[in-house]
Design a protein around this motif. Structure first.
Motif, PDB file in Angstrom:
ATOM      1  N   ARG A   1      29.229  29.206  44.954  1.00 57.78           N
ATOM      2  CA  ARG A   1      29.432  30.225  45.994  1.00 57.78           C
ATOM      3  C   ARG A   1      30.906  30.549  46.143  1.00 57.78           C
ATOM      4  NH1 ARG A   1      27.885  29.417  52.424  1.00 57.78           N
ATOM      5  NH2 ARG A   1      29.217  31.103  53.213  1.00 57.78           N
ATOM      6  N   ASN A   2      31.727  29.527  46.165  1.00 59.67           N
ATOM      7  CA  ASN A   2      33.160  29.733  46.328  1.00 59.67           C
ATOM      8  C   ASN A   2      33.779  30.415  45.112  1.00 59.67           C
ATOM      9  OD1 ASN A   2      36.199  28.108  46.436  1.00 59.67           O
ATOM     10  ND2 ASN A   2      35.425  29.093  48.287  1.00 59.67           N
ATOM     11  N   ILE A   3      33.321  30.038  43.929  1.00 59.60           N
ATOM     12  CA  ILE A   3      33.815  30.674  42.702  1.00 59.60           C
ATOM     13  C   ILE A   3      33.505  32.166  42.715  1.00 59.60           C
ATOM     14  CG2 ILE A   3      33.468  30.817  40.195  1.00 59.60           C
ATOM     15  CD1 ILE A   3      32.950  27.773  40.229  1.00 59.60           C
ATOM     16  N   LEU A   4      32.282  32.515  43.109  1.00 61.42           N
ATOM     17  CA  LEU A   4      31.870  33.920  43.133  1.00 61.42           C
ATOM     18  C   LEU A   4      32.643  34.712  44.181  1.00 61.42           C
ATOM     19  CD1 LEU A   4      28.017  33.458  42.720  1.00 61.42           C
ATOM     20  CD2 LEU A   4      29.634  34.321  41.016  1.00 61.42           C
ATOM     21  N   TYR A   5      32.918  34.086  45.301  1.00 57.54           N
ATOM     22  CA  TYR A   5      33.691  34.760  46.350  1.00 57.54           C
ATOM     23  C   TYR A   5      35.077  35.145  45.829  1.00 57.54           C
ATOM     24  CZ  TYR A   5      36.433  35.404  50.609  1.00 57.54           C
ATOM     25  OH  TYR A   5      37.272  35.903  51.567  1.00 57.54           O
ATOM     26  N   HIS A   6      35.743  34.215  45.186  1.00 60.87           N
ATOM     27  CA  HIS A   6      37.078  34.507  44.650  1.00 60.87           C
ATOM     28  C   HIS A   6      37.003  35.502  43.488  1.00 60.87           C
ATOM     29  CE1 HIS A   6      38.997  31.667  47.254  1.00 60.87           C
ATOM     30  NE2 HIS A   6      38.348  30.623  46.747  1.00 60.87           N
ATOM     31  N   ALA A   7      35.936  35.402  42.690  1.00 60.88           N
ATOM     32  CA  ALA A   7      35.769  36.348  41.581  1.00 60.88           C
ATOM     33  C   ALA A   7      35.601  37.774  42.103  1.00 60.88           C
ATOM     34  CB  ALA A   7      34.562  35.952  40.734  1.00 60.88           C
ATOM     35  N   MET A   8      34.854  37.936  43.198  1.00 64.31           N
ATOM     36  CA  MET A   8      34.665  39.262  43.790  1.00 64.31           C
ATOM     37  C   MET A   8      35.980  39.809  44.338  1.00 64.31           C
ATOM     38  SD  MET A   8      31.649  40.449  43.422  1.00 64.31           S
ATOM     39  CE  MET A   8      31.775  41.765  44.624  1.00 64.31           C
ATOM     40  N   THR A   9      36.768  38.947  44.927  1.00 67.15           N
ATOM     41  CA  THR A   9      38.072  39.382  45.456  1.00 67.15           C
ATOM     42  C   THR A   9      38.966  39.893  44.336  1.00 67.15           C
ATOM     43  OG1 THR A   9      37.917  37.721  47.219  1.00 67.15           O
ATOM     44  CG2 THR A   9      40.085  38.680  46.796  1.00 67.15           C
ATOM     45  N   ILE A  10      39.011  39.148  43.250  1.00 69.04           N
ATOM     46  CA  ILE A  10      39.798  39.564  42.083  1.00 69.04           C
ATOM     47  C   ILE A  10      39.284  40.896  41.544  1.00 69.04           C
ATOM     48  CG2 ILE A  10      40.351  38.995  39.680  1.00 69.04           C
ATOM     49  CD1 ILE A  10      40.245  36.023  40.516  1.00 69.04           C
ATOM     50  N   THR A  11      37.963  41.047  41.491  1.00 69.59           N
ATOM     51  CA  THR A  11      37.357  42.271  40.953  1.00 69.59           C
ATOM     52  C   THR A  11      37.708  43.487  41.797  1.00 69.59           C
ATOM     53  OG1 THR A  11      35.514  40.982  40.068  1.00 69.59           O
ATOM     54  CG2 THR A  11      35.171  43.354  40.293  1.00 69.59           C
TER      55      THR A  11
END
Length: 444
Positions: free
Chosen positions: A76-86
């Motif tokens: 969940r945390n990985i995806l949250y940061h990935a979305m921010t970068i995106t």
């Protein structure tokens, strides 16, 4: 390993159907656009794929690799940061594209709307990449398979409906062909993002652990940046390939219109047929990145060696059967597109290019999983330099022309496959004949 084989089965089955549809799509394009129009269509595709590559930022690779290596409580945390970068990256890229795209001359030969419909791909591909990377990392290949099949189906349906019930001139037909391609990506975006939202809501109901934002960003960028650089180089060289090939043909004394038609038959007919079995290689590539990453993180070299053995054997069996069939039935296959003996000769001469590319695709995935992106980049660089040198040298000679160009392409594929294979064997501790396994090769 069971989930590994299950993923290959799902992707291969859907990809087989998808490639069958792609074959029909190219037949429709060949008949509706004609030889010159198909040449223009194939000439602009590398430039569009270049923009798609920029938009994806290779997030499917980096996210799938990171997700496969980490426990589910971190996802969940990985995806949250990935979305921010995106979000940040997509906003910057869209702004730059708005400023730069009007001045790119490659679009001048096409309908004015082509520039702007291509821009739609930037946010579509970026956010689709996050969802695709997550499902790949979780080895949930069913959703990836459905999305791949959906893309081809929508494109075929759009082309069939529009060309069946409406009449367009040459420029409009080319625009319609490109619009259906981009429209199919939008449908895939809707499907994958919807499934991703459902899965993310599921993750929110389970216990989770946070990871440091800098650690997540560093791990994603450590894969995305070099992999994007690798793919950007390949995409850039692919985007200029039409101009190199057509330029060499013109220098040999061939008329520019004829050079465009020859290129169209090479890429739109011979390549479409020859790469039909590549759905197996692509399926292996998608599955191998997270599988190899996870196995390598566990330092399980015996499993890595077994994976390599299986990939090479499978590729050899279907690859040899495919190119043999294409060689002997080339006239019958190419006649489905055009009544031309030239494209049949192209298909026959390109058999080494197709066969070795079936090996290259899964081996490149293994290299990424083994954190050998730098080695893969050097291999691709050298193969392309040699290939383009031969294309320009031989293709510009009146006595060689397309024969010289095909020699350059074949040489590139053989050289790249050999370099990839030798690097993998050295890394995982196995001889080039896959005998004499060495346990824990990094500890030698």
């Amino acid at each position: 390993m069971a989930i590994y084989y299950k993923g290959i089965f799902f992707l291969t089955a859907s990809a087989f159907l998808g490639e069958g549809i792609e074959f029909v799509v190219n037949m429709i394009l060949a008949r509706e656009l004609g030889t010159h129009g198909l040449g223009l269509y194939m000439s602009i595709l590398p430039s569009i794929f270049f923009i798609v590559l920029l938009a994806s930022f290779e997030l499917p690779v980096s996210i799938s690799k990171f997700i496969a290596e980490k426990e589910e409580r971190y996802h969940r945390n990985i995806l949250y940061h990935a979305m921010t970068i995106t979000i940040i990256f997509t906003s910057i890229l869209f702004l730059l594209a708005t400023i730069i795209l009007p001045f790119i001359p490659v679009f001048n030969a096409y309908h004015p709307y082509v520039r702007w419909i291509v821009m739609i791909l930037i946010p579509v591909i970026s956010f689709t990449s996050v969802a695709r990377g997550y499902f790949m990392g979780m080895q949930n290949m069913g959703k990836i398979a459905i999305s791949n099949f959906l893309r081809k189906t929508v494109q075929l349906a759009g082309l069939f409906f529009l060309f069946r019930f409406f009449t367009f001139n040459g420029e409009q037909s080319l625009l319609i062909a490109l619009c259906t391609l981009i429209g199919s990506e939008i449908i895939v975006f809707v499907y994958l993002v919807y499934m991703f939202i459902i899965q993310f809501q599921h993750l929110k109901r389970h216990p989770f652990s946070n990871m440091n934002r800098k650690v997540v960003r560093k791990n994603l960028m450590a894969v995305s940046i070099p992999t994007t650089g690798l793919r950007l180089f390949s995409a850039f060289t692919g985007a200029i390939q039409p101009f190199i090939i057509k330029g060499a043909l013109v220098r040999s004394g061939m008329a520019e219109g004829m050079a465009t038609e020859q290129f169209g038959m090479l890429m739109g007919v011979a390549m479409s047929i020859g790469f039909f079995p590549a759905f197996i290689a692509h399926s292996l590539m998608v599955v191998l990145i997270p599988a190899v990453s996870k196995t390598h993180s566990q330092k399980d070299y015996s499993s890595l060696q077994k994976m390599l053995q299986q990939v090479m054997k499978l590729t050899f069996v279907y690859g040899v059967i495919a190119v043999t069939f294409f060689y002997f039935f080339a006239p019958e296959l190419t006649s489905l597109f055009f009544k031309s003996d030239t494209s049949a000769v192209f298909l026959q001469m390109l058999w080494p290019f197709f066969l070795f590319h079936f090996f290259i695709m899964p081996m490149q995935a293994i290299l990424i999983g083994l954190n050998m992106i730098k080695e893969a980049f050097f291999h691709i660089t050298w193969s392309i330099i040699i290939s383009y040198a031969l294309i320009l040298l031989l293709g510009s000679r009146p006595e060689w022309r397309m024969n010289g160009i095909i020699i350059g392409m074949n040489t590139s594929a053989v050289l790249l496959a050999l370099m990839h294979y030798l690097a993998i064997c050295k890394k995982i501790g196995v001889s080039i004949f896959m005998k004499g396994f060495i346990q824990n090769p990094t500890e030698r």
